[in-house]
Enzyme design. Structure first.
Site, PDB file in Angstrom:
ATOM      1  N   GLY A 161       0.799  -1.222   0.000  1.00 23.96           N
ATOM      2  CA  GLY A 161       0.000   0.000   0.000  1.00 23.96           C
ATOM      3  C   GLY A 161       0.829   1.267   0.000  1.00 23.96           C
ATOM      4  O   GLY A 161       0.309   2.356   0.202  1.00 23.96           O
ATOM      5  N   SER A 163       2.516   4.211  -1.675  1.00 24.95           N
ATOM      6  CA  SER A 163       2.229   4.803  -2.980  1.00 24.95           C
ATOM      7  C   SER A 163       3.389   5.626  -3.522  1.00 24.95           C
ATOM      8  O   SER A 163       3.276   6.242  -4.566  1.00 24.95           O
ATOM      9  CB  SER A 163       0.951   5.644  -2.914  1.00 24.95           C
ATOM     10  N   HIS A 168      10.781   6.593   2.954  1.00 24.26           N
ATOM     11  CA  HIS A 168      10.070   7.390   3.957  1.00 24.26           C
ATOM     12  C   HIS A 168       9.271   6.498   4.887  1.00 24.26           C
ATOM     13  O   HIS A 168       9.008   5.339   4.586  1.00 24.26           O
ATOM     14  CB  HIS A 168       9.140   8.397   3.280  1.00 24.26           C
ATOM     15  N   GLN A 170       6.178   6.922   8.372  1.00 26.19           N
ATOM     16  CA  GLN A 170       5.106   7.776   8.865  1.00 26.19           C
ATOM     17  C   GLN A 170       5.054   7.721  10.383  1.00 26.19           C
ATOM     18  O   GLN A 170       5.591   6.809  11.010  1.00 26.19           O
ATOM     19  CB  GLN A 170       3.757   7.295   8.336  1.00 26.19           C
ATOM     20  N   PHE A 314      -1.462 -14.933   1.405  1.00 22.79           N
ATOM     21  CA  PHE A 314      -2.742 -14.250   1.539  1.00 22.79           C
ATOM     22  C   PHE A 314      -3.330 -14.524   2.922  1.00 22.79           C
ATOM     23  O   PHE A 314      -3.551 -15.678   3.282  1.00 22.79           O
ATOM     24  CB  PHE A 314      -3.713 -14.731   0.459  1.00 22.79           C
TER      25      PHE A 314
END
Ligand SMILES: O=P(O)(O)O[C@H]1O[C@H](CO)[C@@H](O)[C@H](O)[C@H]1O
Ligand SMILES: O=P(O)(O)O[C@H]1O[C@H](CO)[C@@H](O)[C@H](O)[C@H]1O
Lengths: 348, 348
Positions: A161, A163, A168, A170, A314
């Site tokens: 996920g 993008s 980087h 968060q 999965f």
């Protein structure tokens, strides 16, 4: 009847940090795969990409421009999931409908001005600057009255996920302690009250004796596959000393964290000779104003790849409705990672 | 300061079935997406595929051949994660290393001989045959001494790890009660002891009054988005009558379950006009020989798509390390699904 053996027979293992179980099916790692395969992303990028909103000097979606930063840089997320000015309040209708307002701060942390890099390709001294910025943010955000927990993390790779390939991470800092950390708070507290030592201190020392699941080690940190790992190559980085948060690390220990972060991610990249995707993050004491001697600083790494650069695990069906399940054992995964060279495959 | 409003402001919601929270960030559904997009699979298939190991008469990987079945068909999974002959035993080293052997049975359930179909495209009378087979398997497996829980589920779509598009589901039946159902056992038991009614009976009746999150309804079942949904279009099917397992359903109720399963999956397909991926499964009473009046039969649906046929929600980073997070509210998602026609888009 033969004797139960957790290397061969299906079994479940207990995770003392969350109080939850994982199902392990060692014999199943042989099954063929005819399902979806992932695109393997060719990972050659320029050092500066004029279209990247994280590169120095470029404009961001909000209209602001990044400074000409030289090492690390943090700013408020332009699409923060948590906002500072959320009105306090709650909604309740009996026991079954309960909502509470939640506020906080979301930040983005650029690890380097160089768009082409990833953590395993960075110099230890530059990863150290990331660790220093984590410390600074943990202090500044954690000192605020309205912040009870500072979650530092990194999503790496499009299948996780992420993008933007610019190196980087968060930070999402919230008023309340998140779900996963509150599970770990509870179990660590119970252990500490019983034993007068942190759970991960005892756990780490047992693992260092057993050696089966250790991946890498330096003076201050160990990287290992926890006995209860869920994802095929899930790992943890644990501090040797029982420190409850990043601010308690000494100067050497900060560098030690940078060093082990690099070593572990090199192993990951070398496994399938691909830039290895993962979600990783620091778990440490809440910033709720209390002392947390029970908390033992660690990082989790959750990588989705299973058997090659293009076949992932999965976590669906049974895993969502029943119990998380893995095929390859923690011991088998540890052996594969540990046996890899500590030189990055791109430098061969 | 304005008043807290759970339709507009970031907040967390409580899931009384699991005792866990979800973070909701309604304002964030406007963020642009530049990350990974999924392949949209063109869904035109023959009624019989000679290479499909689930089609009638074809050979399976284990060497056996499928019979020329005419409606539904179940067989033991050729790559079972749980085995019947696992030696009993456990491994323990203090409090931190615990493993227990686990045994069980894994089965595959073919929903139809027709390779080209999916649940929303099947006739209700044929889906009813799937429900009947679920009942038969629940009874047969559940009656066994060594089976404490029968987990029936369906993984649909390659992005949900489904490796064969032939309409089918699975059953994993285990000795022990899995993680997710044991959470629901605990909360439902506490509620039943306090109120003398099942939690989902009260919950369903509140939702039927509020109407905000209801999607579809017939005489015996309701499909809705739970107040505490995590996945963007996560839904539940709940029986109107407080029955604890499939075997307590009347003849009409079995058909009612088939009918609502079809209605809900038609809405899903119509949302982005694509064969909608999900993991779904039945949650019902354990088969541990005890009575379970606290258990209320329901199905969960966990679909990954977020904003189009090709953009999914990633449960990564903060979601793995902190708290599951969603952008679009349950109410917004319910409105979008409910407003869709109940005729399948392929029949237009
Ligand atoms: O057995 P299958 O359909 O090949 O496998 C699928 O469902 C299983 C049960 O949810 C998962 O463990 C697998 O990861 C998934 O690919
Ligand atoms: O903020 P980003 O990097 O665009 O978003 C990514 O990380 C977030 C935090 O883990 C997730 O909620 C998103 O689903 C994911 O795409």
């Amino acid at each position: 009847m033969e004797k139960f053996d957790y290397i061969e027979n299906p079994h479940r293992r207990y995770n003392p940090l969350t109080g939850e179980w994982v199902l392990v099916s060692p014999h199943r790692s042989k099954r063929p795969w005819q399902g979806q395969v992932e695109k393997v992303v060719e990972d050659v990028r320029p050092s500066h990409d004029p279209n990247c909103y994280l590169c120095p000097r470029n404009e961001r979606i909000g209209g602001e421009s990044n400074p000409d930063y030289k090492d690390v840089y943090s700013f408020q997320n332009d699409f923060s999931a948590l906002l500072q000015d959320t009105p306090k309040g709650e909604y309740a209708d009996g026991e079954l409908f309960k909502a509470e307002s939640e506020s906080g701060v979301c930040k983005v942390i650029c690890f380097s001005p160089d768009h082409s890099l990833t953590v395993p390709e960075m110099e230890v001294e530059n990863i150290r600057k990331v660790v220093d910025l984590w410390c600074k943010e943990y202090k500044e955000l954690g000192d605020r009255e309205d912040i009870g927990y500072v979650q530092i993390f990194e999503n790496k790779g499009p299948i996780m996920g992420c993008s933007n390939p610019h190196p980087h991470g968060q930070i999402w800092a919230s008023g309340l302690v998140p779900l996963e950390t509150s599970k770990e708070s509870k179990t660590q507290k119970a252990y500490f009250e019983k034993h007068g030592k942190t759970m991960l201190f005892d756990y780490l020392n047992s693992e260092l004796e057993k050696k089966e699941r250790i991946l890498a080690e330096n003076d201050s940190f160990v990287a290992l596959i926890p006995f209860w790992a869920v994802w095929p190559f899930e790992t943890m980085i644990i501090s040797k000393r029982a420190v409850s948060n990043l601010l308690e690390l000494s100067d050497e220990e900060r560098t030690g964290l940078a060093d082990i972060y690099k070593k572990l991610t090199i192993m990951y990249d070398n496994l399938f000779e691909v830039s290895f995707a993962y979600s990783a993050g620091v778990h440490q004491a809440p910033t709720d104003g209390e002392k947390h001697p029970e908390w033992h600083l660690h990082m989790h790494f959750f990588p989705p790849l299973l058997r090659s650069a293009s076949v992932k695990k999965f976590m669906v069906g049974y895993e969502m409705l029943g119990t998380p399940q893995r095929d390859i054992t923690a011991e088998g995964a540890a052996k594969r990672l540990r046996d890899l060279p500590l030189k990055h495959y791109k430098q061969k």
